[in-house]
Design a protein around this motif. Structure first.
Motif, short mmCIF file in Angstrom:
data_model
loop_
_atom_site.label_atom_id
_atom_site.label_comp_id
_atom_site.label_asym_id
_atom_site.label_seq_id
_atom_site.Cartn_x
_atom_site.Cartn_y
_atom_site.Cartn_z
N THR A 29 0.85 -1.19 0.00
CA THR A 29 0.00 0.00 0.00
C THR A 29 0.88 1.24 0.00
O THR A 29 1.75 1.39 0.87
CB THR A 29 -0.91 0.03 1.24
OG1 THR A 29 -1.73 -1.14 1.25
CG2 THR A 29 -1.80 1.27 1.22
N ILE A 30 0.65 2.12 -0.96
CA ILE A 30 1.43 3.35 -1.08
C ILE A 30 0.76 4.45 -0.26
O ILE A 30 -0.41 4.75 -0.46
CB ILE A 30 1.57 3.78 -2.55
CG1 ILE A 30 2.25 2.67 -3.36
CG2 ILE A 30 2.35 5.08 -2.67
CD1 ILE A 30 2.29 2.92 -4.84
N LEU A 31 1.50 5.02 0.66
CA LEU A 31 0.96 6.07 1.52
C LEU A 31 1.01 7.41 0.82
O LEU A 31 1.99 7.74 0.14
CB LEU A 31 1.78 6.16 2.81
CG LEU A 31 1.83 4.91 3.70
CD1 LEU A 31 2.77 5.15 4.87
CD2 LEU A 31 0.45 4.55 4.20
N ASP A 32 -0.06 8.20 0.95
CA ASP A 32 0.01 9.58 0.50
C ASP A 32 0.64 10.42 1.61
O ASP A 32 0.93 9.93 2.70
CB ASP A 32 -1.37 10.11 0.09
CG ASP A 32 -2.38 10.07 1.23
OD1 ASP A 32 -1.98 10.17 2.40
OD2 ASP A 32 -3.58 9.92 0.94
N LYS A 33 0.84 11.71 1.33
CA LYS A 33 1.58 12.54 2.30
C LYS A 33 0.82 12.71 3.61
O LYS A 33 1.43 12.83 4.68
CB LYS A 33 1.91 13.90 1.69
CG LYS A 33 0.71 14.75 1.35
CD LYS A 33 1.15 16.11 0.79
CE LYS A 33 -0.03 17.01 0.46
NZ LYS A 33 0.40 18.34 -0.05
N PHE A 34 -0.53 12.70 3.54
CA PHE A 34 -1.30 12.85 4.78
C PHE A 34 -1.20 11.59 5.64
O PHE A 34 -1.09 11.67 6.86
CB PHE A 34 -2.76 13.17 4.44
CG PHE A 34 -2.93 14.43 3.66
CD1 PHE A 34 -2.74 15.66 4.26
CD2 PHE A 34 -3.26 14.39 2.31
CE1 PHE A 34 -2.89 16.84 3.53
CE2 PHE A 34 -3.40 15.55 1.58
CZ PHE A 34 -3.22 16.78 2.19
N ALA A 35 -1.23 10.42 4.98
CA ALA A 35 -1.09 9.17 5.72
C ALA A 35 0.31 9.06 6.32
O ALA A 35 0.49 8.57 7.45
CB ALA A 35 -1.36 7.98 4.80
N GLU A 36 1.32 9.54 5.60
CA GLU A 36 2.68 9.54 6.14
C GLU A 36 2.78 10.42 7.38
O GLU A 36 3.39 10.04 8.39
CB GLU A 36 3.67 10.02 5.08
CG GLU A 36 3.96 9.03 3.97
CD GLU A 36 5.05 9.52 3.04
OE1 GLU A 36 5.98 10.20 3.52
OE2 GLU A 36 4.99 9.22 1.83
N GLN A 37 2.20 11.61 7.31
CA GLN A 37 2.24 12.51 8.46
C GLN A 37 1.53 11.90 9.66
O GLN A 37 2.03 11.98 10.79
CB GLN A 37 1.59 13.85 8.09
CG GLN A 37 2.40 14.67 7.10
CD GLN A 37 1.71 15.98 6.76
OE1 GLN A 37 0.70 16.35 7.36
NE2 GLN A 37 2.24 16.70 5.78
N ALA A 38 0.36 11.28 9.43
CA ALA A 38 -0.38 10.67 10.53
C ALA A 38 0.41 9.53 11.15
O ALA A 38 0.43 9.35 12.38
CB ALA A 38 -1.74 10.17 10.02
N LEU A 39 1.08 8.75 10.31
CA LEU A 39 1.87 7.63 10.82
C LEU A 39 3.04 8.12 11.66
O LEU A 39 3.31 7.58 12.75
CB LEU A 39 2.36 6.77 9.66
CG LEU A 39 3.24 5.56 10.01
CD1 LEU A 39 2.50 4.63 10.95
CD2 LEU A 39 3.69 4.83 8.75
N VAL A 40 3.77 9.13 11.18
CA VAL A 40 4.90 9.66 11.95
C VAL A 40 4.42 10.27 13.26
O VAL A 40 5.08 10.12 14.30
CB VAL A 40 5.68 10.69 11.11
CG1 VAL A 40 6.75 11.37 11.95
CG2 VAL A 40 6.33 10.02 9.90
N ASP A 41 3.27 10.95 13.25
CA ASP A 41 2.72 11.50 14.49
C ASP A 41 2.44 10.39 15.50
O ASP A 41 2.73 10.52 16.70
CB ASP A 41 1.43 12.27 14.20
CG ASP A 41 1.70 13.72 13.85
OD1 ASP A 41 2.78 14.22 14.19
OD2 ASP A 41 0.83 14.35 13.22
#
Length: 398
Positions: free
Chosen positions: A71-83
């Motif tokens: 699954t390819i993460l978009d930038k919003f999903a990446e930010q949520a994951l890092v948070d």
């Protein structure tokens, strides 16, 4: 005509009809503005498609990664994951009590996200982060913890972030994959460091071309970006840093004028006056500011009042939109214990409207009726007050 526009015009003339040409820009907005300018200068073009480095990589390997169950993460999903991983790292790391106090700050979280993203794009390994690269042990422990958890989560949940996407795309091109279109043009300003630079280098090896730009006299191109100076005479503004061009006769001086204003709004009003006085169309003027986050909203308010069309290169704060104001107010409403005053202000401003069958009831009337219910605050008081008002209406009916 500027060298960049002349190069694009020549490419459009050379390409046959139906040929797809990708114009890779730092942002979609920048690429679209260049094509709008090309239309003004040449009358039109056909075949260009504005894209970004991320979009090209996604087009190259997106389908392949999906077939592998990734699954390819978009930038919003990446930010949520890092948070999410930042919270875990703060709770688990030792000796970071001074950073825990900053954990809920928006600026702190943004800085950590940027740092993790920079490490991923630079392909920095976890061992280097946990070594002596960072002198501060607390920062080293925190960033190392977030990075380790991110790598574990990506592997465990079969996720692909942007850095991994670029790495996959670079490997695919190196293995001999074709470009995703008939022609790929790389605009000046694209970053050449880390995984981003490796992917661009792979694109060039497979046939992507650099779009030339007008030379800048007296300054070397900045490191870390694509820049291909055209072999053409400098424009007047290009001589700003070296008017005599190394002792030669100076070219036409740039038309520079200075003025002062009492504030940002007054400054922007004067800019608009000068655009009108010069007989320019609005889309022939570009405003470069020291801080777009400050000047942008001020220009938006002024332009909206004067009905002037404006395009913003870096966007506007989401609160400048109706949807953004509604979402922000919803968060305040929940956080503040559901005060009805928040809903009243939304209704009065027109940011909250009734469903379509009841659109004839304006927001001001609804706000007055909500005030008469005397709810005050509290989630449970809304249902009780509304039910009481409905019973009163039913009793009043004949």
């Amino acid at each position: 005509m500027y060298a960049l526009l002349a190069a694009l015009a020549g490419e459009a003339e050379r390409q046959k009809r139906g040929v797809r040409t990708l114009l890779v820009a730092p942002t979609h907005g920048e690429g679209r503005e260049i094509l709008r300018t090309l239309v003004r200068e040449t009358g039109g073009w056909i075949g260009f498609e504005v894209t970004t480095v991320h979009s090209v990589a996604l087009e190259l390997v997106g389908a392949e990664l999906a077939t592998q169950g990734l699954t390819i993460l978009d930038k919003f999903a990446e930010q949520a994951l890092v948070d999410e991983l930042l919270d875990e790292a703060l709770a688990a790391a030792n000796g970071v009590s001074n950073l825990e106090e900053l954990g809920e700050g928006v600026g702190f979280r943004r800085a950590v996200r940027k740092a993790v993203s920079a490490l991923r794009f630079a392909d920095v390994t976890l061992s280097r982060v946990e070594g002596d690269a960072l002198p501060d042990p607390a920062k080293r422990a925190l960033l190392g913890g977030v990075l380790a958890r991110l790598e574990d989560r990506l592997a465990r949940d079969h996720l692909v972030d942007t850095a991994a996407l670029l790495a996959h795309a670079t490997t695919t091109l190196a293995a001999g994959a074709a470009l995703p279109s008939d022609a790929v043009l790389l605009l000046p300003g694209l970053g050449t460091r880390g995984l981003n630079g490796r992917f661009l280098a792979a694109l060039r090896k497979r046939g992507a071309s650099l779009v030339p730009h007008d030379p800048v006299v007296g300054l070397d191109p900045p490191e870390g970006i694509i820049w291909h100076a055209a072999d053409v005479p400098p424009t007047p503004l290009a001589r700003l840093h070296a008017p005599t061009d190394g002792g030669q006769e100076p070219g036409d001086p740039p038309n520079l004028k200075f003025f002062r204003a009492a504030g940002i709004t007054e400054e922007l009003r004067e800019v608009l006056r000068r655009i009108l006085a010069a007989g320019l169309r609005w889309d022939e003027a570009e405003i470069v500011t020291p801080d777009p986050s400050v000047y942008g909203p001020a220009l938006h308010a002024l332009a909206a009042h004067l009905d002037i069309p404006v395009t913003f290169a870096v966007g506007l704060p989401v609160k400048r939109t109706r949807a953004g104001r509604a979402v922000s107010a919803w968060f305040r409403w929940v956080e503040g214990g559901f005060p009805e005053s928040v809903l009243r202000r939304l209704l009065e401003a027109g940011d909250l409207v009734p469903p379509h069958p009841f659109r004839d009831v304006d927001g001001t009337r609804l706000a007055r009726r909500l005030r008469r219910l005397r709810i005050g605050w509290g989630r449970n008081r809304y249902r009780a007050a509304i039910d009481a008002a409905r019973r009163h209406l039913e009793l009043a009916l004949p």
